[in-house]
Design a protein around this motif. Structure first.
Motif, PDB file in Angstrom:
ATOM      1  N   THR A   1     -90.482 108.321  50.017  1.00 47.17           N
ATOM      2  CA  THR A   1     -91.148 108.002  51.286  1.00 47.17           C
ATOM      3  C   THR A   1     -91.378 109.257  52.119  1.00 47.17           C
ATOM      4  OG1 THR A   1     -90.060 105.854  51.278  1.00 47.17           O
ATOM      5  CG2 THR A   1     -91.025 106.567  53.362  1.00 47.17           C
ATOM      6  N   GLY A   2     -92.607 109.399  52.577  1.00 42.77           N
ATOM      7  CA  GLY A   2     -92.975 110.531  53.411  1.00 42.77           C
ATOM      8  C   GLY A   2     -93.524 111.705  52.622  1.00 42.77           C
ATOM      9  N   ILE A   3     -93.255 111.712  51.310  1.00 44.72           N
ATOM     10  CA  ILE A   3     -93.756 112.790  50.448  1.00 44.72           C
ATOM     11  C   ILE A   3     -94.754 112.226  49.441  1.00 44.72           C
ATOM     12  CG2 ILE A   3     -93.145 114.632  48.804  1.00 44.72           C
ATOM     13  CD1 ILE A   3     -92.056 115.152  51.622  1.00 44.72           C
ATOM     14  N   SER A   4     -94.296 111.368  48.556  1.00 51.75           N
ATOM     15  CA  SER A   4     -95.181 110.802  47.526  1.00 51.75           C
ATOM     16  C   SER A   4     -95.352 109.292  47.658  1.00 51.75           C
ATOM     17  CB  SER A   4     -94.637 111.147  46.133  1.00 51.75           C
ATOM     18  OG  SER A   4     -93.288 110.751  46.014  1.00 51.75           O
ATOM     19  N   ALA A   5     -94.781 108.724  48.695  1.00 49.03           N
ATOM     20  CA  ALA A   5     -94.938 107.294  48.989  1.00 49.03           C
ATOM     21  C   ALA A   5     -95.117 107.146  50.501  1.00 49.03           C
ATOM     22  CB  ALA A   5     -93.721 106.506  48.502  1.00 49.03           C
ATOM     23  N   PRO A   6     -95.841 106.121  50.931  1.00 48.39           N
ATOM     24  CA  PRO A   6     -96.160 105.993  52.361  1.00 48.39           C
ATOM     25  C   PRO A   6     -94.996 105.480  53.208  1.00 48.39           C
ATOM     26  CG  PRO A   6     -97.054 104.141  51.150  1.00 48.39           C
ATOM     27  CD  PRO A   6     -96.468 105.056  50.120  1.00 48.39           C
ATOM     28  N   TYR A   7     -95.048 105.814  54.494  1.00 45.04           N
ATOM     29  CA  TYR A   7     -94.188 105.177  55.489  1.00 45.04           C
ATOM     30  C   TYR A   7     -95.093 104.670  56.602  1.00 45.04           C
ATOM     31  CZ  TYR A   7     -90.941 104.105  59.163  1.00 45.04           C
ATOM     32  OH  TYR A   7     -90.252 103.421  60.150  1.00 45.04           O
ATOM     33  N   GLU A   8     -95.034 103.373  56.849  1.00 40.96           N
ATOM     34  CA  GLU A   8     -95.854 102.764  57.887  1.00 40.96           C
ATOM     35  C   GLU A   8     -95.010 102.611  59.158  1.00 40.96           C
ATOM     36  OE1 GLU A   8     -98.373 100.156  54.583  1.00 40.96           O
ATOM     37  OE2 GLU A   8     -97.161  99.110  56.088  1.00 40.96           O
ATOM     38  N   GLU A   9     -95.303 103.457  60.130  1.00 45.13           N
ATOM     39  CA  GLU A   9     -94.549 103.402  61.394  1.00 45.13           C
ATOM     40  C   GLU A   9     -94.747 102.055  62.075  1.00 45.13           C
ATOM     41  OE1 GLU A   9     -95.470 106.600  64.043  1.00 45.13           O
ATOM     42  OE2 GLU A   9     -94.669 108.135  62.682  1.00 45.13           O
ATOM     43  N   PRO A  10     -93.722 101.570  62.777  1.00 51.25           N
ATOM     44  CA  PRO A  10     -93.881 100.327  63.537  1.00 51.25           C
ATOM     45  C   PRO A  10     -94.995 100.470  64.582  1.00 51.25           C
ATOM     46  CG  PRO A  10     -91.573 100.954  63.400  1.00 51.25           C
ATOM     47  CD  PRO A  10     -92.364 102.109  62.870  1.00 51.25           C
ATOM     48  N   VAL A  11     -95.742  99.396  64.783  1.00 48.01           N
ATOM     49  CA  VAL A  11     -96.812  99.395  65.771  1.00 48.01           C
ATOM     50  C   VAL A  11     -96.255  99.090  67.157  1.00 48.01           C
ATOM     51  CG1 VAL A  11     -98.996  98.340  66.463  1.00 48.01           C
ATOM     52  CG2 VAL A  11     -98.515  98.722  64.043  1.00 48.01           C
ATOM     53  N   ASN A  12     -95.403  98.070  67.238  1.00 47.44           N
ATOM     54  CA  ASN A  12     -94.808  97.674  68.520  1.00 47.44           C
ATOM     55  C   ASN A  12     -93.300  97.433  68.373  1.00 47.44           C
ATOM     56  OD1 ASN A  12     -97.150  97.501  70.319  1.00 47.44           O
ATOM     57  ND2 ASN A  12     -97.819  95.884  68.932  1.00 47.44           N
ATOM     58  N   PRO A  13     -92.542  98.484  68.089  1.00 46.75           N
ATOM     59  CA  PRO A  13     -91.094  98.269  67.974  1.00 46.75           C
ATOM     60  C   PRO A  13     -90.513  97.897  69.331  1.00 46.75           C
ATOM     61  CG  PRO A  13     -91.554 100.614  68.048  1.00 46.75           C
ATOM     62  CD  PRO A  13     -92.896  99.904  67.988  1.00 46.75           C
ATOM     63  N   GLU A  14     -89.409  97.179  69.309  1.00 46.80           N
ATOM     64  CA  GLU A  14     -88.755  96.843  70.575  1.00 46.80           C
ATOM     65  C   GLU A  14     -88.254  98.113  71.279  1.00 46.80           C
ATOM     66  OE1 GLU A  14     -89.284  92.934  68.944  1.00 46.80           O
ATOM     67  OE2 GLU A  14     -88.762  94.827  67.992  1.00 46.80           O
ATOM     68  N   ILE A  15     -87.829  99.098  70.483  1.00 45.83           N
ATOM     69  CA  ILE A  15     -87.366 100.360  71.064  1.00 45.83           C
ATOM     70  C   ILE A  15     -87.586 101.490  70.061  1.00 45.83           C
ATOM     71  CG2 ILE A  15     -84.968  99.893  70.339  1.00 45.83           C
ATOM     72  CD1 ILE A  15     -84.069 101.543  72.824  1.00 45.83           C
ATOM     73  N   THR A  16     -87.933 102.671  70.578  1.00 48.01           N
ATOM     74  CA  THR A  16     -88.075 103.881  69.766  1.00 48.01           C
ATOM     75  C   THR A  16     -87.009 104.882  70.201  1.00 48.01           C
ATOM     76  OG1 THR A  16     -90.454 103.579  69.479  1.00 48.01           O
ATOM     77  CG2 THR A  16     -89.605 105.810  69.157  1.00 48.01           C
ATOM     78  N   LEU A  17     -86.281 105.414  69.223  1.00 51.20           N
ATOM     79  CA  LEU A  17     -85.268 106.435  69.485  1.00 51.20           C
ATOM     80  C   LEU A  17     -85.710 107.710  68.779  1.00 51.20           C
ATOM     81  CD1 LEU A  17     -82.086 104.252  68.781  1.00 51.20           C
ATOM     82  CD2 LEU A  17     -83.160 104.703  71.003  1.00 51.20           C
ATOM     83  N   ASN A  18     -85.928 108.763  69.549  1.00 53.53           N
ATOM     84  CA  ASN A  18     -86.421 110.024  68.987  1.00 53.53           C
ATOM     85  C   ASN A  18     -85.247 110.958  68.711  1.00 53.53           C
ATOM     86  OD1 ASN A  18     -87.511 112.632  68.616  1.00 53.53           O
ATOM     87  ND2 ASN A  18     -89.375 112.015  69.666  1.00 53.53           N
ATOM     88  N   THR A  19     -84.892 111.086  67.432  1.00 58.26           N
ATOM     89  CA  THR A  19     -83.723 111.906  67.074  1.00 58.26           C
ATOM     90  C   THR A  19     -84.052 113.390  66.966  1.00 58.26           C
ATOM     91  OG1 THR A  19     -84.091 111.473  64.715  1.00 58.26           O
ATOM     92  CG2 THR A  19     -82.553 110.004  65.880  1.00 58.26           C
ATOM     93  N   GLU A  20     -85.320 113.743  67.098  1.00 58.96           N
ATOM     94  CA  GLU A  20     -85.673 115.164  67.193  1.00 58.96           C
ATOM     95  C   GLU A  20     -85.388 115.668  68.600  1.00 58.96           C
ATOM     96  OE1 GLU A  20     -89.298 117.149  65.334  1.00 58.96           O
ATOM     97  OE2 GLU A  20     -89.725 115.029  64.959  1.00 58.96           O
ATOM     98  N   LYS A  21     -85.604 114.793  69.557  1.00 60.06           N
ATOM     99  CA  LYS A  21     -85.495 115.159  70.969  1.00 60.06           C
ATOM    100  C   LYS A  21     -84.095 114.895  71.527  1.00 60.06           C
ATOM    101  CE  LYS A  21     -88.223 114.462  75.167  1.00 60.06           C
ATOM    102  NZ  LYS A  21     -89.330 113.700  75.775  1.00 60.06           N
ATOM    103  N   TYR A  22     -83.433 113.846  71.025  1.00 60.28           N
ATOM    104  CA  TYR A  22     -82.138 113.438  71.575  1.00 60.28           C
ATOM    105  C   TYR A  22     -81.049 113.430  70.495  1.00 60.28           C
ATOM    106  CZ  TYR A  22     -85.133 111.780  75.358  1.00 60.28           C
ATOM    107  OH  TYR A  22     -86.056 111.710  76.357  1.00 60.28           O
TER     108      TYR A  22
END
Length: 197
Positions: free
Chosen positions: A157-178
């Motif tokens: 996933t993310g390299i040779s297979a797709p990842y479909e991000e959520p369209v309307n998740p209840e909450i997003t947590l950004n682990t790059e930023k926090y």
């Protein structure tokens, strides 16, 4: 499915279990790329719940593949079955009055929607653990991205297979930023505000 199977009603209801536990039961479905921090945030938050006296359990993708789903590969069909099975297990935890935290890449929106449809309105909370492929690849704690780049792991996933991000998740947590703890804090605030905990 066999026609000789009959549903057997439980002697203790979900509502009775919730009353006894003193809290609601629901699925926190953590989705995101490998190395995005899904398991780390889920476990950090589960520890908070435990310390607060709440009944909670983490179902982790790697751990489940050691047992229940050890017969599945990583092709699209196997991934769908992996998520279907874990969705059914998560539903049992909800029926049992517990908070279940599931940390699975679960790359397809359709599969996550299938799990959402298994439980009642408000019992499925999609938690998008947001982190770029570049940042995940830099972390690469298991060396999987390196293997995927060397064509040692197909359908990654993310390299040779797709990842479909959520369209309307209840909450997003950004682990790059926090940090992991900051993300757990954000999740706790969100659930408190919404009356889940």
């Amino acid at each position: 499915m066999s026609t000789n199977i009959v549903w057997h009603e439980a002697s203790v209801t979900k509502e009775e279990r919730r009353r006894k536990n003193g809290h609601s039961s629901f699925i926190l479905w953590f989705t995101g790329l490998s190395a995005s921090g899904k398991s780390s945030v889920a476990n950090a938050f589960a520890h908070r719940l435990f310390e607060d006296g709440k009944q909670a359990f983490v179902l982790d993708g790697d751990n489940v593949r050691h047992g229940l789903n050890s017969d599945l590969g990583f092709d699209e069909v196997s991934r769908k079955e992996n998520i279907r099975r874990i969705g059914e297990v998560a539903k049992l935890f909800v029926e049992g009055g517990q908070i279940v935290l599931t940390a699975f890449i679960s790359p397809y929106r359709e599969d996550r929607q299938v799990v959402r449809s298994l439980v009642a309105e408000g019992e499925f909370i999609e938690v998008f653990v947001q982190c770029s492929v570049e940042a995940c690849e830099k972390r690469d704690p298991k060396g999987l991205y390196k293997k995927a780049r060397n064509n040692e792991i197909p359908n990654f996933t993310g390299i040779s297979a797709p990842y479909e991000e959520p369209v309307n998740p209840e909450i997003t947590l950004n682990t790059e930023k926090y940090s992991i703890e900051e993300c757990a804090e954000q999740l706790q605030y969100f659930l408190s505000e919404k009356g889940y905990i």
